[in-house]
Motif scaffolding. Sequence first.
Motif, PDB file in Angstrom:
ATOM      1  N   UNK A 119       0.829  -1.284   0.100  1.00 12.26           N
ATOM      2  CA  UNK A 119       0.013  -0.115  -0.025  1.00 12.26           C
ATOM      3  C   UNK A 119       0.960   1.311   0.071  1.00 12.26           C
ATOM      4  N   UNK A 120       1.986   1.317   0.863  1.00 13.94           N
ATOM      5  CA  UNK A 120       3.051   2.329   0.838  1.00 13.94           C
ATOM      6  C   UNK A 120       3.588   2.508  -0.374  1.00 13.94           C
ATOM      7  N   UNK A 121       4.083   1.398  -1.304  1.00 13.38           N
ATOM      8  CA  UNK A 121       4.772   1.213  -2.435  1.00 13.38           C
ATOM      9  C   UNK A 121       3.713   1.914  -3.579  1.00 13.38           C
ATOM     10  N   UNK A 122       2.491   1.440  -3.658  1.00 13.84           N
ATOM     11  CA  UNK A 122       1.463   2.224  -4.490  1.00 13.84           C
ATOM     12  C   UNK A 122       1.375   3.717  -4.623  1.00 13.84           C
ATOM     13  N   UNK A 123       1.737   4.325  -3.200  1.00  3.74           N
ATOM     14  CA  UNK A 123       1.560   5.602  -3.159  1.00  3.74           C
ATOM     15  C   UNK A 123       2.799   6.168  -3.446  1.00  3.74           C
ATOM     16  N   UNK A 124       3.986   5.472  -3.577  1.00  2.82           N
ATOM     17  CA  UNK A 124       5.427   6.017  -4.013  1.00  2.82           C
ATOM     18  C   UNK A 124       5.263   6.148  -5.482  1.00  2.82           C
ATOM     19  N   UNK A 125       4.621   5.158  -6.128  1.00  2.00           N
ATOM     20  CA  UNK A 125       4.612   5.207  -7.810  1.00  2.00           C
ATOM     21  C   UNK A 125       4.254   6.540  -8.220  1.00  2.00           C
ATOM     22  N   UNK A 126       3.582   7.507  -7.396  1.00  2.00           N
ATOM     23  CA  UNK A 126       3.345   8.720  -8.151  1.00  2.00           C
ATOM     24  C   UNK A 126       4.639   9.663  -8.233  1.00  2.00           C
ATOM     25  N   UNK A 127       5.782   9.412  -7.614  1.00  2.00           N
ATOM     26  CA  UNK A 127       7.028  10.017  -7.670  1.00  2.00           C
ATOM     27  C   UNK A 127       7.896   9.495  -8.698  1.00  2.00           C
ATOM     28  N   UNK A 128       7.448   8.420  -9.490  1.00  2.00           N
ATOM     29  CA  UNK A 128       8.690   7.530 -10.196  1.00  2.00           C
ATOM     30  C   UNK A 128       9.314   8.628 -11.004  1.00  2.00           C
ATOM     31  N   UNK A 129       8.587   9.476 -11.754  1.00  2.00           N
ATOM     32  CA  UNK A 129       9.410  10.355 -12.646  1.00  2.00           C
ATOM     33  C   UNK A 129      10.220  11.443 -12.162  1.00  2.00           C
ATOM     34  N   UNK A 130       9.674  11.902 -10.805  1.00  2.00           N
ATOM     35  CA  UNK A 130      10.543  13.095 -10.182  1.00  2.00           C
ATOM     36  C   UNK A 130      12.142  13.033 -10.144  1.00  2.00           C
ATOM     37  N   UNK A 131      12.614  14.210 -10.051  1.00  2.00           N
ATOM     38  CA  UNK A 131      14.259  13.928  -9.972  1.00  2.00           C
ATOM     39  C   UNK A 131      14.396  14.501  -8.550  1.00  2.00           C
TER      40      UNK A 131
END
Length: 232
Positions: A119-131
Motif C-alpha cells: 500500500x505504501x509502495x503504491x503511493x510511492x509510484x506517483x513520484x516515479x518520474x520526479x528528479x
Amino acid sequence: MVSYFENIPQPISTDDVYKSIKKRILKLDLEPGQKVSENQMCQEYNVSRSVIRTVFTRLNQLKLVEVYPQRGTYVSLIDLDHIESLLMLRTAVEKEVLYEMFCKLGKADRMALVERLEENLNRQKKYDNYKNYEIEFQNLDSEFHKILLDSVKRYKLLELLNDQMVHIARWRNFNVAAEDRMHELIEEHRNIIESIRNDDLIAAQENIAKHLNTISRSNDKVKLQYPQYFIK
C-alpha cells in the motif's frame, strides 16, 4: 531579500529559525561549503544576532555548520566516510530486524506486513518520474522503513541515532537528485517486498543492504562531479 517567515506572526522563535535553516542545509538550498553570515540570516528571518548565534551553535553541535573565529560560519562539507559508517550501522539494524521478523512472525503476519508495504509502495509510484527527493516521498520512504521496524517493535533503535540521521538525510537529498535515483529507490523497495513475500530472508537482507548502502556505488563519481561539496 527573501524573508522566510513573511506569513508567520511575530515573534519568530529561535526554534523556528533553527528548523528552517536546518531544512535548507539538508535540502542543499544552502550548499556544502557555503558561507552563511549572521547579518544575512538576521535580515532574512528578521531576528536578532543573538538568535542566529544560538541557531548556529545548535547546528554546529550537529556538525551541519563549522564556525571559524574571525572568518565566519560555513555549511559543513559532506563527510562520505562518516555517512558510510552511519549507513553500515543502519543496515546492520535493518538486517537484524528482518531476521527477527522471519523468526518471530508467522506466515499470515508476514503476508499482512507485505500488504501494508505494498500500500505504501503504491503511493510511492506517483513520484516515479520526479528528479528530486520530494518531502512527500521522503515521508513515504520513512514510513516504509518504519513499517518494517515496527513489525518487531524496533523503531526506537533508529531514534537512538536521530541526531546523526541528519547527515544521511542530506546525503540522500543530494544522491537522489545527482544520480536521478527516484525510480531506482522505488524498485529497491519493491524487491524488498518480493523477498519477504517469497519467504527469502537472505534475499531480503541483501536487498535492504543494496538499498541503504549508496556510498560505495557513488563515491568516486560524485567526488569528481562535485568536488567542492566533500571532505577530501
